[in-house]
Design a protein around this motif. Structure first.
Motif, PDB file in Angstrom:
ATOM      1  N   MET A 112       0.855  -1.187   0.000  1.00  0.00           N
ATOM      2  CA  MET A 112       0.000   0.000   0.000  1.00  0.00           C
ATOM      3  C   MET A 112       0.892   1.239   0.000  1.00  0.00           C
ATOM      4  N   LYS A 113       1.052   1.828  -1.149  1.00  0.00           N
ATOM      5  CA  LYS A 113       1.946   2.972  -1.277  1.00  0.00           C
ATOM      6  C   LYS A 113       1.263   4.224  -0.727  1.00  0.00           C
ATOM      7  N   TRP A 114       1.773   4.738   0.353  1.00  0.00           N
ATOM      8  CA  TRP A 114       1.284   5.968   0.960  1.00  0.00           C
ATOM      9  C   TRP A 114       2.479   6.796   1.374  1.00  0.00           C
ATOM     10  N   LYS A 115       2.258   8.032   1.745  1.00  0.00           N
ATOM     11  CA  LYS A 115       3.339   8.992   1.910  1.00  0.00           C
ATOM     12  C   LYS A 115       4.359   8.559   2.971  1.00  0.00           C
ATOM     13  N   LEU A 116       3.878   7.991   4.047  1.00  0.00           N
ATOM     14  CA  LEU A 116       4.762   7.673   5.168  1.00  0.00           C
ATOM     15  C   LEU A 116       5.139   6.194   5.224  1.00  0.00           C
ATOM     16  N   SER A 117       4.996   5.469   4.127  1.00  0.00           N
ATOM     17  CA  SER A 117       5.287   4.038   4.162  1.00  0.00           C
ATOM     18  C   SER A 117       6.768   3.769   4.424  1.00  0.00           C
ATOM     19  N   LYS A 118       7.645   4.502   3.727  1.00  0.00           N
ATOM     20  CA  LYS A 118       9.074   4.303   3.940  1.00  0.00           C
ATOM     21  C   LYS A 118       9.511   4.782   5.318  1.00  0.00           C
ATOM     22  N   TRP A 119       8.917   5.887   5.777  1.00  0.00           N
ATOM     23  CA  TRP A 119       9.243   6.370   7.114  1.00  0.00           C
ATOM     24  C   TRP A 119       8.767   5.390   8.190  1.00  0.00           C
TER      25      TRP A 119
END
Length: 290
Positions: A112-119
């Motif tokens: 689920m690609k969302w803005k804070l996924s990597k963070w």
């Protein structure tokens, strides 16, 4: 091809002899190494069948009288059986909760690609850099302020919390290597997103799940320091604390102590033997594909 190999072998007999010697040395080294690892376990098992006097009078020999009376006394009279099942309860339940939480969290972070996924993934991985024993004082203060008087819940929450970073790291790396087309085909056939995860992705996670299961199970089963701090009631103590009761200030019941240690290592050895074929593949897949 076999004829060509035979001709090459006959043409270089000196190289074949050197190869045979190296092979023989390799097997000798591996045999000695295996003996060095297995002998302490054998010594522990044999010593656990002796009484205190025989342990000191005949430390290297076999027991004079064979029997499991010591194990029966340790299991029933000294309540090692209850300690054993307490540890099993803590370990199995914490592993099950960890698998349930981390598998879904890893899927949400990767797919689920969302803005804070990597963070969010980085936040989880920060837990790998926190030394476990540095959290003892903060955890004790927090538990005291919250008034947590339920040792089982406290221990399971602690085990799950410290298992999450490593579990998310392994599972997220493995999920990244799974083709997205598998889920897309399931969605086209009418699967919802949760159903696609549980029916398609989760069965494919067997190698990394085996890896985190064995590591987290052993970490929970062999825990001593958290149990020593957060469990005061004798009824809830795990087997690692139960073993300590055989060591007194002035004497030690070595026969009972060794028997309890044998009982304590059986689940660890059994778990590793069952899951060992998937441990390396789970770690390698997570490291390379992540």
């Amino acid at each position: 091809m076999s004829t060509r190999t035979a001709l090459v072998a006959n043409a270089n007999p000196q190289g074949n002899r050197q190869y045979s010697r190296l092979t023989a040395l390799k097997y000798v080294f591996l045999g000695v190494y295996a003996l060095a690892i297995l002998y302490p376990l054998f010594f522990l098992l044999i010593s656990s069948l002796k009484d205190n006097d025989e342990i000191f009078s005949n430390p290297w020999g076999l027991p004079i009288k064979w029997g499991l009376n010591v194990y029966y006394q340790v299991w029933t009279q000294y309540e090692v059986g209850r300690y054993f099942f307490n540890s099993l309860y803590y370990s199995l339940l914490s592993v099950a909760i960890t698998i349930f939480i981390c598998s879904m969290a890893s899927y949400a972070i990767v797919r689920m690609k969302w803005k804070l996924s990597k963070w969010t993934l980085g936040f989880f991985l920060l837990g790998l850099m926190v030394p476990v024993h540095s959290t003892l004082v903060p955890l004790y203060i927090t538990a005291s302020k919250l008034g947590l008087n339920y040792p089982r819940i406290t221990m399971i929450v602690i085990f799950v919390a410290f298992a999450i970073p490593f579990s998310v790291f392994v599972l997220a790396g493995f999920i990244q290597g799974i083709p997205k087309e598998m889920e897309e085909s399931g969605v086209i056939d009418g699967c919802s997103l949760p159903k696609a995860f549980w029916k398609i992705i989760f069965p494919l996670l067997a190698p990394p799940l085996a890896t985190i299961t064995i590591f987290n199970f052993l970490g929970s089963w062999n825990d001593l320091i958290f149990s020593l701090i957060f469990i005061n009631d004798e009824y809830y103590k795990p087997i690692q604390l139960g073993i300590m009761r055989f060591q007194g200030n002035f004497s030690t019941r070595y026969s009972f102590l060794l028997s309890a240690i044998v009982i304590a290592i059986v689940p660890s050895v059994a778990a590793y033997m069952v899951l060992q074929d998937k441990i390396v593949s789970g770690i390698t897949a997570g490291a390379v594909k992540g």
